[in-house]
Design an enzyme around this catalytic site. Structure first.
Site, PDB file in Angstrom:
ATOM      1  NE  ARG A   1      -4.213  -1.451  -0.002  1.00  0.00           N
ATOM      2  CZ  ARG A   1      -4.316  -2.493  -0.819  1.00  0.00           C
ATOM      3  NH1 ARG A   1      -3.301  -2.813  -1.611  1.00  0.00           N
ATOM      4  NH2 ARG A   1      -5.420  -3.208  -0.854  1.00  0.00           N
TER       5      ARG A   1
ATOM      6  CG  HIS B   1      -2.384  -0.849  -6.671  1.00  0.00           C
ATOM      7  ND1 HIS B   1      -2.811  -0.146  -5.572  1.00  0.00           N
ATOM      8  CD2 HIS B   1      -2.230  -2.129  -6.241  1.00  0.00           C
ATOM      9  CE1 HIS B   1      -2.932  -0.961  -4.523  1.00  0.00           C
ATOM     10  NE2 HIS B   1      -2.580  -2.175  -4.919  1.00  0.00           N
TER      11      HIS B   1
ATOM     12  CD  GLU C   1      -2.969   3.053  -5.550  1.00  0.00           C
ATOM     13  OE1 GLU C   1      -3.993   2.337  -5.701  1.00  0.00           O
ATOM     14  OE2 GLU C   1      -1.853   2.594  -5.264  1.00  0.00           O
TER      15      GLU C   1
END
Length: 315
Positions: free
Chosen positions: A235, A283, A264
């Site tokens: 994360r 990601h 994000e």
């Protein structure tokens, strides 16, 4: 016969779900919130469809969304990172929160190693130099991993896979995980300060909590072995991004491989875009052909388990 419109609803915060997962959810009306649903989008759909379950692929689920879904019994994450769900708010409302634990472990571990190797072998930089007409054979030296030390923060399903690959490369493997129930052969548990100082590669595999947010900051990055590699497929909130930028530009770190970011999608422009020894991906560590199916099936199985339990308790 029950018609489709009479079925309870499952809301998916995405535009799709694996067919194998949809096959498990035939007793429900499955509705999709779209490719990049906003909080307002999800609130409107919850008010309109009154879902008994939300499968979370994109975005966050907060108290406002929960309150808009009067029939909600379970919030099921399409993956393992439930930090995007307000767990305290769910607990207050008696809503179960579930994760598809381990469903994308192989995919994330493989992507972790793609980033480690890209950093150690300067893959993206050499590719760019070649495209510009350079031939750096006489000047470039990559980092050899055999005999080096790999430090893992988190020793869950992903961390254990990363450890096994590190051992296969001939690396010493250190790990920090106060919650580890077992330690694989060839892995040494170590305090964080020891891991920082000894590791040539540090890789993050822990959940994001209030306690460890920005655990890698100016102070902790200064304790790293100079010239180490940092990889984050966990994360983004685990890292102070301004401090990492300075550590990369100042030579404290050789390189960083980053698959997650504090905000994000990553803000554009972003300082990382101008740092050549930061290797970036959006990601997607857990997004592979097999993981897409496994996460969908895991999320669907968690929905079924909670709904069935509610039905049994109500009987």
């Amino acid at each position: 016969m029950q018609t489709r419109s009479q079925k309870p609803t499952v809301l998916v915060t995405a535009a799709d779900l694996a067919p194998q997962a949809l096959d498990m959810l035939t007793q429900f009306e499955v509705v999709f919130a779209g490719k990049q649903p906003t909080e307002d989008d999800i609130v409107r759909m919850c008010a309109a469809t009154r879902p008994v379950a939300i499968i979370v692929r994109y975005g966050k689920v907060n108290a406002r969304i929960m309150d808009a879904a009067a029939n909600l019994q379970v919030i099921s994450k399409h993956g393992s990172g439930i930090d995007v769900i307000d767990q305290a708010a769910a607990a207050e409302r008696g809503i179960a929160v579930k994760a598809a634990v381990g469903a994308n472990a192989a995919a994330v571990a493989e992507h972790t190693w793609a980033l480690i190797l890209a950093c150690a072998k300067s893959v993206t930089q050499l590719d760019q130099r070649m495209r510009e007409g350079h031939w750096d054979k006489s000047t470039h030296k990559s980092l050899e991993l055999d005999g080096r030390t790999l430090g893992l923060i988190g020793l869950g399903a992903i961390g254990r896979r990363v450890a096994a690959i590190g051992a296969a490369f001939g690396m010493r493997v250190l790990a920090f995980d106060p919650y580890a129930k077992e330690v694989p052969a060839g892995v040494e548990l170590a305090p964080l300060d020891t891991l920082y100082a000894a590791s040539d590669v540090v890789s993050l595999h822990c959940p994001l909590t209030a306690e460890n947010r920005r655990m890698l900051n100016r102070d902790t990055l200064a304790r790293f072995k100079r010239g180490a590699i940092l990889v984050n497929t966990a994360r983004g909130g685990l890292i102070d991004e301004a401090a990492l930028s300075d550590a990369l530009l100042g030579g404290q770190l050789r390189a960083a491989g980053l698959d997650s970011f504090e905000v994000e999608p990553m803000t554009n422009p972003h300082p990382f875009q101008q740092i050549p020894n930061a290797i970036l991906s959006p990601h997607i560590g857990g997004v592979s052909d097999a993981a897409y199916v496994n996460m969908g099936k895991g999320a669907a199985a968690n929905v079924l388990a909670v709904i069935d339990e509610h039905a049994r308790n109500a009987a």
